[in-house]
Design a protein around this motif. Structure first.
Motif, PDB file in Angstrom:
ATOM      1  N   TYR A 261      -2.026  -0.106   1.964  1.00 24.23           N
ATOM      2  CA  TYR A 261      -3.127   0.092   2.897  1.00 24.23           C
ATOM      3  C   TYR A 261      -2.727  -0.324   4.318  1.00 24.23           C
ATOM      4  CZ  TYR A 261      -7.180  -0.579   5.719  1.00 24.23           C
ATOM      5  OH  TYR A 261      -8.049  -0.522   6.778  1.00 24.23           O
ATOM      6  N   LEU A 262      -2.067  -1.472   4.440  1.00 24.39           N
ATOM      7  CA  LEU A 262      -1.667  -1.963   5.755  1.00 24.39           C
ATOM      8  C   LEU A 262      -0.720  -0.990   6.456  1.00 24.39           C
ATOM      9  CD1 LEU A 262      -1.174  -5.742   4.929  1.00 24.39           C
ATOM     10  CD2 LEU A 262      -2.937  -4.757   6.411  1.00 24.39           C
ATOM     11  N   ALA A 263       0.153  -0.340   5.679  1.00 20.99           N
ATOM     12  CA  ALA A 263       1.055   0.657   6.257  1.00 20.99           C
ATOM     13  C   ALA A 263       0.266   1.855   6.778  1.00 20.99           C
ATOM     14  CB  ALA A 263       2.080   1.093   5.214  1.00 20.99           C
ATOM     15  N   ALA A 264      -0.713   2.303   5.989  1.00 22.16           N
ATOM     16  CA  ALA A 264      -1.544   3.437   6.405  1.00 22.16           C
ATOM     17  C   ALA A 264      -2.380   3.081   7.629  1.00 22.16           C
ATOM     18  CB  ALA A 264      -2.455   3.857   5.248  1.00 22.16           C
ATOM     19  N   GLN A 265      -2.926   1.865   7.641  1.00 26.53           N
ATOM     20  CA  GLN A 265      -3.742   1.420   8.764  1.00 26.53           C
ATOM     21  C   GLN A 265      -2.922   1.350  10.048  1.00 26.53           C
ATOM     22  OE1 GLN A 265      -6.682  -2.163   8.823  1.00 26.53           O
ATOM     23  NE2 GLN A 265      -4.713  -2.961   9.476  1.00 26.53           N
ATOM     24  N   SER A 266      -1.727   0.788   9.951  1.00 21.62           N
ATOM     25  CA  SER A 266      -0.854   0.677  11.122  1.00 21.62           C
ATOM     26  C   SER A 266      -0.499   2.063  11.659  1.00 21.62           C
ATOM     27  CB  SER A 266       0.417  -0.089  10.752  1.00 21.62           C
ATOM     28  OG  SER A 266       1.275  -0.209  11.863  1.00 21.62           O
ATOM     29  N   TYR A 267      -0.259   3.005  10.755  1.00 24.08           N
ATOM     30  CA  TYR A 267       0.063   4.380  11.152  1.00 24.08           C
ATOM     31  C   TYR A 267      -1.110   5.000  11.914  1.00 24.08           C
ATOM     32  CZ  TYR A 267       1.112   9.371  10.652  1.00 24.08           C
ATOM     33  OH  TYR A 267       1.341  10.707  10.888  1.00 24.08           O
TER      34      TYR A 267
END
Length: 488
Positions: free
Chosen positions: A442-448
């Motif tokens: 989720y954190l990777a998607a949010q950062s993107y």
């Protein structure tokens, strides 16, 4: 009391009602889902139906206000919104609620399309920034009240009260608007409303937004999604040809875009800013629920710093705009928001909640500087007789950006998380923190998603800098005043 302040008080009542409603509905999705036994698709439509209706109709309703009278259309908006709220409170199933939310959206479109025009007519150009700054206080206060009232309603009463609270506000607003506002419309009452252009533009906007919505719900390879996007250009092609070659009284004066740098640059700046920013609060709620394990209501309290700071800075931004012009103040606001977005992109599972609240405060500073200055620039770039159409254009572009922003955020999250988790985050039923692997995804998607928003804000900063300076705008205003349509 001078008329300009009474007119501002009327539009403030409408803004307060809309702001409360837009916030409180998001907090009530859990009890609505449980009570009406609604599925994910229906719940998403409860949110989207309102935006679809208000976005697709606001341009036409703004033009109708120019021709038939802004007071009539605005006041009718209060009535329609109030009736829609009452029907929504009485909904027996999810489908009914979606329909009644669309009726609310129609009422909102009537008010949104004409509120900026009413303010712009009542206030001289050198005071509009101040007026829009005060209006930003109302929006911010409405967002805070929506969270507070939403928490109280969800905890102690039925979700139906989130719509019932609109009724006394709507009744008061209807009476106050009818008694207070002066009618404003073009002297040339022979002007006709361009029905063909209105239908074509509305259909084009609907097809784009249906494509986005269907893509989120059913997938980007679904037939309905692809068909909506393929068909969407044709109504716009017809619209442009009709408006430029055949329309007697065009619904949009294309000179506003091609012959007025202040209007076009400010409108496109607002569009890109909305595309970048609207999804931020959704992602923050997802983050606070999934990473910290907070309930949707507790997570919403952390959005209050942004609204609180916005309410403080908004009037300051408006006054600075009146003094120094929109280009400097608006661009500064965008720079604050870009910095805040970049800060959010670095968040992880060990980030402090104080960091989140501080970043929200920076967003509030940016919004308080940007919204009144950019809105003042848009309305100052339009002739008096076209204020309704200009307001409709701005709202249409901004709302479209909001829906596309919503799509970008949910698509980024859905690409990394199982559909069941995305549903729980959206509705607010996640009972615990995400596990380590899911949280990392989720954190990777949010950062993107935040990096996309940052890039869009950079583009909006460039567009903002392209608009004329205050001195250039004064010269353009003198020319435009000589060409404007007189109003009564």
């Amino acid at each position: 009391m001078e008329y300009k302040w009474r007119a501002l008080s009327v539009t403030s009542v409408g803004s307060l009602m809309s702001a409360i409603d837009s916030t409180v509905v998001l907090l009530a999705l859990v009890p609505i889902t449980q009570d009406l036994h609604a599925d994910y698709v229906t719940i998403v439509w409860v949110v989207i139906a309102y935006l679809l209706a208000s976005t697709s109709l606001v341009l036409s309703l703004g033009r109708m206000g120019d021709i038939y009278g802004r007071k009539k259309i605005y006041n009718l908006g209060f009535i329609v919104f109030t009736i829609g709220s009452l029907l929504a409170a009485l909904s027996l199933n999810g489908i009914q609620l979606v329909i009644y939310r669309a009726i609310e959206g129609i009422g909102s479109a009537m008010m949104i399309a004409n509120s900026l025009a009413i303010i712009s007519t009542a206030f001289p150009q050198n005071e509009r920034g101040k007026a829009f700054g005060i209006n930003s206080i109302v929006w911010a206060t409405g967002n805070i009240l929506g969270i507070v009232l939403g928490g109280f309603i969800i905890t102690y009463t039925s979700w139906r009260w989130i719509f019932l609270i609109n009724i006394p506000i709507g009744i008061f607003g209807t009476i106050w608007a009818w008694r207070t506002l002066k009618e404003t419309k073009a002297y040339n009452t022979k002007e006709s409303f361009d029905i063909a252009a209105a239908i074509a533009f509305t259909l084009g906007i609907l097809l784009i937004q249906l494509g986005v919505t269907n893509g989120l719900l059913y997938g980007w390879h679904d037939f309905s999604t692809i068909a909506s996007f393929i068909l969407s250009p044709f109504p716009f092609i017809f619209f442009i040809i009709w408006e430029t070659k055949y329309a007697i009284d065009p619904i949009i004066d294309l000179k506003l875009f091609f012959g007025n740098k202040m209007f076009s640059a400010s409108t496109f700046t607002a569009t890109i800013q909305s595309l970048a920013m609207f999804a931020v609060n959704f992602l923050l709620l997802f983050y606070l629920e999934g990473i910290f394990g907070l309930s949707v209501l507790t997570a919403s309290y952390l959005i209050i710093p942004m609204a609180f700071v916005n309410a403080i800075v908004g009037p300051i931004g408006g006054r600075l705009t009146d003094k120094y012009g929109a280009r400097i103040i608006s661009t500064l606001g965008l720079a604050f928001q870009a910095a805040a977005i970049l800060m959010l992109s670095f968040m992880n599972s060990s980030t402090s909640l104080w960091y989140v609240a501080f970043t929200e405060g920076i967003f509030g500073v940016g919004g308080g500087l940007f919204w009144p200055s950019n809105t003042s620039a848009v309305m100052s770039g339009a002739p008096k007789g076209k204020y309704g159409a200009a307001s409709g254009i701005l709202s249409t572009f901004r709302n479209t950006g909001m829906i596309l922003s919503f799509a970008v955020a949910l698509t980024a999250v859905a690409s990394k998380l199982p559909p069941a988790i995305v549903y729980q985050l959206f509705v607010g039923t996640l009972s615990t923190k995400l596990d380590i692997n899911t949280a990392s995804s989720y954190l990777a998607a949010q950062s993107y998603a935040y990096h996309i928003s940052f890039g869009l804000l950079v583009i909006s900063i460039i567009l903002s800098l392209m608009r004329p300076s205050k001195t250039q705008n004064i010269i353009e205003e003198k020319i435009k005043t000589q060409q404007s349509i007189p109003i009564q």
